[in-house]
Design a protein around this motif. Structure first.
Motif, PDB file in Angstrom:
ATOM      1  N   PHE A  35       8.154  13.924  27.436  1.00 48.81           N
ATOM      2  CA  PHE A  35       8.817  13.258  26.316  1.00 48.81           C
ATOM      3  C   PHE A  35       7.900  12.194  25.735  1.00 48.81           C
ATOM      4  CE2 PHE A  35      12.465  14.990  28.535  1.00 48.81           C
ATOM      5  CZ  PHE A  35      13.251  15.437  27.487  1.00 48.81           C
ATOM      6  N   VAL A  36       7.717  12.229  24.415  1.00 49.77           N
ATOM      7  CA  VAL A  36       6.917  11.226  23.722  1.00 49.77           C
ATOM      8  C   VAL A  36       7.655  10.801  22.459  1.00 49.77           C
ATOM      9  CG1 VAL A  36       4.690  12.024  24.589  1.00 49.77           C
ATOM     10  CG2 VAL A  36       5.586  12.968  22.470  1.00 49.77           C
ATOM     11  N   ASP A  37       7.438   9.544  22.053  1.00 47.46           N
ATOM     12  CA  ASP A  37       7.985   9.079  20.790  1.00 47.46           C
ATOM     13  C   ASP A  37       7.255   9.765  19.647  1.00 47.46           C
ATOM     14  OD1 ASP A  37       9.790   7.301  21.944  1.00 47.46           O
ATOM     15  OD2 ASP A  37       8.347   5.661  21.958  1.00 47.46           O
ATOM     16  N   VAL A  38       7.971  10.083  18.599  1.00 52.18           N
ATOM     17  CA  VAL A  38       7.364  10.672  17.407  1.00 52.18           C
ATOM     18  C   VAL A  38       6.820   9.526  16.569  1.00 52.18           C
ATOM     19  CG1 VAL A  38       7.806  12.008  15.325  1.00 52.18           C
ATOM     20  CG2 VAL A  38       8.922  12.635  17.470  1.00 52.18           C
ATOM     21  N   VAL A  39       5.582   9.686  16.093  1.00 56.13           N
ATOM     22  CA  VAL A  39       4.937   8.639  15.299  1.00 56.13           C
ATOM     23  C   VAL A  39       4.575   9.178  13.921  1.00 56.13           C
ATOM     24  CG1 VAL A  39       4.039   7.398  17.302  1.00 56.13           C
ATOM     25  CG2 VAL A  39       2.664   9.193  16.242  1.00 56.13           C
ATOM     26  N   ASP A  40       4.366   8.249  12.978  1.00 56.93           N
ATOM     27  CA  ASP A  40       3.919   8.645  11.648  1.00 56.93           C
ATOM     28  C   ASP A  40       2.398   8.619  11.605  1.00 56.93           C
ATOM     29  OD1 ASP A  40       3.194   5.953  11.383  1.00 56.93           O
ATOM     30  OD2 ASP A  40       4.840   5.480  10.028  1.00 56.93           O
ATOM     31  N   SER A  41       1.826   8.854  10.434  1.00 57.85           N
ATOM     32  CA  SER A  41       0.364   8.913  10.312  1.00 57.85           C
ATOM     33  C   SER A  41      -0.300   7.570  10.613  1.00 57.85           C
ATOM     34  CB  SER A  41      -0.033   9.406   8.922  1.00 57.85           C
ATOM     35  OG  SER A  41       0.513   8.562   7.934  1.00 57.85           O
ATOM     36  N   GLY A  42       0.456   6.472  10.567  1.00 55.37           N
ATOM     37  CA  GLY A  42      -0.071   5.151  10.923  1.00 55.37           C
ATOM     38  C   GLY A  42       0.146   4.816  12.388  1.00 55.37           C
ATOM     39  N   ASN A  43       0.565   5.817  13.181  1.00 53.13           N
ATOM     40  CA  ASN A  43       0.813   5.661  14.613  1.00 53.13           C
ATOM     41  C   ASN A  43       1.968   4.704  14.919  1.00 53.13           C
ATOM     42  OD1 ASN A  43       0.207   6.749  17.094  1.00 53.13           O
ATOM     43  ND2 ASN A  43      -1.117   5.043  17.668  1.00 53.13           N
ATOM     44  N   ARG A  44       2.922   4.593  13.977  1.00 51.51           N
ATOM     45  CA  ARG A  44       4.132   3.787  14.184  1.00 51.51           C
ATOM     46  C   ARG A  44       5.279   4.718  14.569  1.00 51.51           C
ATOM     47  NH1 ARG A  44       1.704   2.061   9.406  1.00 51.51           N
ATOM     48  NH2 ARG A  44       3.016   3.541   8.310  1.00 51.51           N
ATOM     49  N   ALA A  45       6.137   4.272  15.469  1.00 51.77           N
ATOM     50  CA  ALA A  45       7.278   5.088  15.891  1.00 51.77           C
ATOM     51  C   ALA A  45       8.159   5.391  14.678  1.00 51.77           C
ATOM     52  CB  ALA A  45       8.085   4.363  16.953  1.00 51.77           C
ATOM     53  N   VAL A  46       8.584   6.642  14.566  1.00 52.29           N
ATOM     54  CA  VAL A  46       9.446   7.059  13.465  1.00 52.29           C
ATOM     55  C   VAL A  46      10.886   6.802  13.861  1.00 52.29           C
ATOM     56  CG1 VAL A  46      10.236   9.019  12.113  1.00 52.29           C
ATOM     57  CG2 VAL A  46       7.820   8.810  12.687  1.00 52.29           C
ATOM     58  N   THR A  47      11.604   6.115  12.992  1.00 49.42           N
ATOM     59  CA  THR A  47      13.030   5.886  13.204  1.00 49.42           C
ATOM     60  C   THR A  47      13.786   6.387  11.979  1.00 49.42           C
ATOM     61  OG1 THR A  47      12.911   3.647  12.304  1.00 49.42           O
ATOM     62  CG2 THR A  47      12.691   3.875  14.683  1.00 49.42           C
ATOM     63  N   LEU A  48      14.981   6.865  12.215  1.00 45.69           N
ATOM     64  CA  LEU A  48      15.811   7.355  11.126  1.00 45.69           C
ATOM     65  C   LEU A  48      16.359   6.194  10.321  1.00 45.69           C
ATOM     66  CD1 LEU A  48      17.838  10.091  13.039  1.00 45.69           C
ATOM     67  CD2 LEU A  48      15.844  10.407  11.574  1.00 45.69           C
ATOM     68  N   ASP A  49      16.418   6.369   9.020  1.00 48.14           N
ATOM     69  CA  ASP A  49      16.985   5.384   8.107  1.00 48.14           C
ATOM     70  C   ASP A  49      18.462   5.175   8.448  1.00 48.14           C
ATOM     71  OD1 ASP A  49      16.510   4.021   5.322  1.00 48.14           O
ATOM     72  OD2 ASP A  49      18.447   5.060   5.165  1.00 48.14           O
ATOM     73  N   ASP A  50      18.978   3.988   8.142  1.00 52.50           N
ATOM     74  CA  ASP A  50      20.378   3.661   8.441  1.00 52.50           C
ATOM     75  C   ASP A  50      21.376   4.562   7.719  1.00 52.50           C
ATOM     76  OD1 ASP A  50      19.573   1.652  10.126  1.00 52.50           O
ATOM     77  OD2 ASP A  50      19.962   0.030   8.714  1.00 52.50           O
ATOM     78  N   SER A  51      20.951   5.239   6.659  1.00 54.74           N
ATOM     79  CA  SER A  51      21.869   6.097   5.908  1.00 54.74           C
ATOM     80  C   SER A  51      21.975   7.508   6.491  1.00 54.74           C
ATOM     81  CB  SER A  51      21.426   6.186   4.446  1.00 54.74           C
ATOM     82  OG  SER A  51      20.180   6.852   4.347  1.00 54.74           O
ATOM     83  N   ILE A  52      21.097   7.858   7.419  1.00 50.66           N
ATOM     84  CA  ILE A  52      21.074   9.214   7.984  1.00 50.66           C
ATOM     85  C   ILE A  52      22.107   9.340   9.097  1.00 50.66           C
ATOM     86  CG2 ILE A  52      19.658  10.929   9.194  1.00 50.66           C
ATOM     87  CD1 ILE A  52      17.219   9.708   7.887  1.00 50.66           C
ATOM     88  N   GLY A  53      22.851  10.431   9.071  1.00 48.05           N
ATOM     89  CA  GLY A  53      23.816  10.690  10.123  1.00 48.05           C
ATOM     90  C   GLY A  53      23.126  10.917  11.459  1.00 48.05           C
ATOM     91  N   VAL A  54      23.609  10.242  12.503  1.00 46.08           N
ATOM     92  CA  VAL A  54      23.038  10.430  13.840  1.00 46.08           C
ATOM     93  C   VAL A  54      23.964  11.246  14.741  1.00 46.08           C
ATOM     94  CG1 VAL A  54      21.556   8.391  13.798  1.00 46.08           C
ATOM     95  CG2 VAL A  54      23.895   8.190  14.640  1.00 46.08           C
ATOM     96  N   ILE A  55      25.230  11.423  14.317  1.00 46.44           N
ATOM     97  CA  ILE A  55      26.143  12.342  15.002  1.00 46.44           C
ATOM     98  C   ILE A  55      26.858  13.170  13.935  1.00 46.44           C
ATOM     99  CG2 ILE A  55      26.503  10.841  17.012  1.00 46.44           C
ATOM    100  CD1 ILE A  55      29.335  10.283  15.880  1.00 46.44           C
TER     101      ILE A  55
END
Length: 145
Positions: A35-55
């Motif tokens: 298991f690894v955190d998903v990162v963007d091209s700047g090597n920052r952890a990708v997090t879902l925007d507050d508007s995206i459904g998580v369930i």
């Protein structure tokens, strides 16, 4: 949601943690790395925007390997308000980086709905709202979100 990606890895999207808080970080599993955190091209952890459904959202793999995340409940509350937003995710299998961006909204807010990829590349979305209609979602080409 757990989705098998074209490179054989598994991408984990959304959910709630042990305290009931929405999980916005994305994780990827491979046999070699675990298991690894998903990162963007700047090597920052990708997090879902507050508007995206998580369930209660749908995750549909498109023919080109991108993922369409549609609807759901952004606050992680099973009784929370559904959303009408949709996002497209593209994982670069060579680097493991992820590009995520908003795309066209659905006609109505939905949660606990169904989404199915049709043979023409569109996504059939039904249920999950008080509206009695389904919609056919035409994902944007890879160059447009």
């Amino acid at each position: 949601h757990a989705v098998r990606m074209p490179d054989g890895s598994v991408l984990f999207i959304g959910g709630v943690d042990a305290l009931g808080n929405p999980v916005r970080d994305l994780e990827r599993f491979t046999i070699d790395e675990g298991f690894v955190d998903v990162v963007d091209s700047g090597n920052r952890a990708v997090t879902l925007d507050d508007s995206i459904g998580v369930i209660d959202m749908s995750v549909t793999q498109l023919p080109d390997g991108r993922l369409l995340i549609a609807g759901g409940r952004p606050d992680g509350n099973p009784n929370g308000a559904p959303t009408d937003v949709a996002y497209v995710l593209r994982l670069d299998p060579g680097t493991g980086t992820l590009d995520i961006g908003p795309t066209d909204k659905m006609f109505t807010a939905r949660a606990n709905h169904q989404a199915a990829l049709l043979c023409d590349g569109t996504v059939f979305v039904s249920g999950g709202s008080e509206e009695l209609f389904a919609e056919r979602y035409n994902p944007p080409p890879a160059g447009r979100r």
